[in-house]
Write an enzyme that holds these catalytic residues in place. Structure first.
Site, PDB file in Angstrom:
ATOM      1  N   TRP A 133       0.617  -1.050   0.213  1.00  0.00           N
ATOM      2  CA  TRP A 133      -0.090  -0.329  -0.460  1.00  0.00           C
ATOM      3  C   TRP A 133       0.949   1.168  -0.138  1.00  0.00           C
ATOM      4  CZ3 TRP A 133      -1.972   3.052   5.186  1.00  0.00           C
ATOM      5  CH2 TRP A 133      -3.042   3.640   4.595  1.00  0.00           C
ATOM      6  N   ASP A 215      -0.903  -5.005  10.071  1.00  0.00           N
ATOM      7  CA  ASP A 215      -1.531  -3.533   9.194  1.00  0.00           C
ATOM      8  C   ASP A 215      -2.611  -4.461   8.884  1.00  0.00           C
ATOM      9  OD1 ASP A 215      -3.433  -2.065   8.055  1.00  0.00           O
ATOM     10  OD2 ASP A 215      -2.038  -1.511   6.157  1.00  0.00           O
ATOM     11  N   LYS A 251     -13.297  -0.915   6.248  1.00  0.00           N
ATOM     12  CA  LYS A 251     -13.484  -1.785   5.442  1.00  0.00           C
ATOM     13  C   LYS A 251     -14.782  -2.473   4.907  1.00  0.00           C
ATOM     14  CE  LYS A 251     -10.394  -0.774   2.803  1.00  0.00           C
ATOM     15  NZ  LYS A 251      -9.099   0.443   2.720  1.00  0.00           N
TER      16      LYS A 251
END
Length: 408
Positions: A133, A215, A251
């Protein structure tokens, strides 16, 4: 002359620039495969029904006010978030050597953790996967880390993980280096290590005295099972590692703009908790003072109410199931078209994104000629696919790949 006259215009953030270009595109067949947010089969954002229930209950609760939250957030939500990550029977929680810090979503949790590691523990080197990312680099460098390094992860020819390269690079890392690891649904590749590979990664981290910083942006969203998606973090904790894990509820709750996240801190024993918490308190106080309340109240209510939590579990199954179905649909269409190359990796990958293996030239064709918007790396958001556009996307990919193949 203005003191700002010498400021240069920064480069655009690719995913946001893509979204804007897609919005302005008049093509009725346009498809946005860049946005990292869930969409329904109709291509619309989805407010989870359980989130709507929680919102209604919060609004109706006359006892709530707009007072500041504590600097480290609401204990009830950080406890629930940490338990969701580590499990109800976690020894680390029972022995009080794990605790949570409410942060500004996953990005904020990464930044708070990075600030602590750099400012308080004086760490200077961090590793992130190649690719990763794009914000990982910014967050850690802006927090003060002076030595950003990468470890190999994606193998273009295999369309899968370069595990041998990853292990070799981690073995070469200096003692004390911080290693960013994706807990599940690796962004952007969608390729995760197997459980056996995670054990080998833990072996190297232990041998080299590396600090794991997980993460976790997709727990439950990836497979539909929060426990399955938490395997890597739980395994490292069970092995006795001290670690950080940044959690996001963007999310898996659909709370993208509420900025609710958690930094889970796991230590060797409870004795260091007060000191660590006090230093994190000072860091947050100097950055944004304290976290927002509304999103945290939603997550708190859902995770701590058995009925609402069960409804949430059904919601994440709905989202993950649709993504898995779209993976199969795209794969089936590409195979039916006899598109050059192999495409099994699309169904083997997991989570929101797929690393298609498309070249920059092929991506350019898709954007300019078909109004299909995706990152130049070939990463697509599976959420942008639905039953109404998957054939169109597959035919466009087929055309782009075939055209490129004919020129080889």
């Amino acid at each position: 002359m203005s003191m700002f006259a010498g400021v240069e215009v920064g480069p655009p953030v690719e995913v946001f620039a893509l979204n804007q270009a897609c919005l302005k595109d008049p093509n009725p067949n346009k498809v946005n495969l860049g946005v990292g947010a869930y969409r329904t089969n109709e291509g619309k954002p989805w407010i989870l029904p359980v989130v709507k229930k929680a919102e209604a209950a919060i609004v109706a609760d006359g006892s709530l006010n707009h007072e500041y939250l504590p600097v480290l957030g609401m204990d009830s939500v950080t406890n629930a978030a940490t338990t969701l990550l580590l499990g109800d029977e976690s020894e680390a929680i029972k022995s009080k050597r794990a605790f949570g810090v409410q942060c500004l979503s996953g990005t904020g949790a990464l930044r708070v953790g990075a600030e602590f590691l750099c400012r308080i523990l004086k760490r200077t080197t961090f590793y992130y996967s190649s690719p990763t990312w794009e914000n990982h680099h910014k967050v850690f460098v802006y927090a003060g880390f002076a030595e950003p390094r990468t470890y190999r992860y994606w193998h273009q020819d295999r369309r899968g993980i370069d595990f041998e390269g990853m292990i070799e690079d981690l073995k070469a890392a200096p003692e004390g280096a911080v290693i960013i690891l994706h807990a599940c649904a690796h962004n952007p590749t969608g390729v995760d290590p197997t459980q056996d590979q995670w054990k080998q990664i833990a072996d190297v981290c232990e041998e080299k005295k590396l600090f794991p910083f997980f993460d976790s942006a997709y727990q439950g969203f990836a497979s539909g099972d929060p426990n399955k998606d938490a395997f890597a973090v739980r395994y490292f904790v069970e092995r006795g590692f001290e670690l950080f894990c940044a959690q996001s509820f963007a999310k898996n709750f659909g709370l993208y703009n509420e900025r609710i996240g958690n930094l889970t801190v796991v230590q060797k024993n409870e004795s260091t908790k007060a000191a660590v918490a006090s230093q994190i308190t000072l860091l947050i106080r100097g950055m944004y003072s304290n976290p927002p309340a509304f999103g945290s109240r939603i997550v708190n209510l859902v995770l701590n109410d058995a009925t609402l939590r069960a409804e949430w579990m059904e919601c994440i199954k709905t989202m993950s199931s649709r993504i898995i179905a779209m993976r199969k649909a795209l794969y089936d269409e590409l195979v039916a078209l006899k598109t050059p190359g192999t495409w099994e990796h699309i169904t083997q990958q997991i989570g929101m994104f797929s690393y298609t293996g498309l070249s920059e030239k092929q991506v350019e064709i898709l954007i300019k000629e078909f109004s299909i918007y995706l990152l130049k790396t070939g990463r697509i958001s599976m959420c942008g696919l639905n039953e109404n556009n998957v054939k169109y996307v597959a035919k466009a990919i087929h055309e782009a790949v075939t055209r490129a193949s004919s020129k080889i």
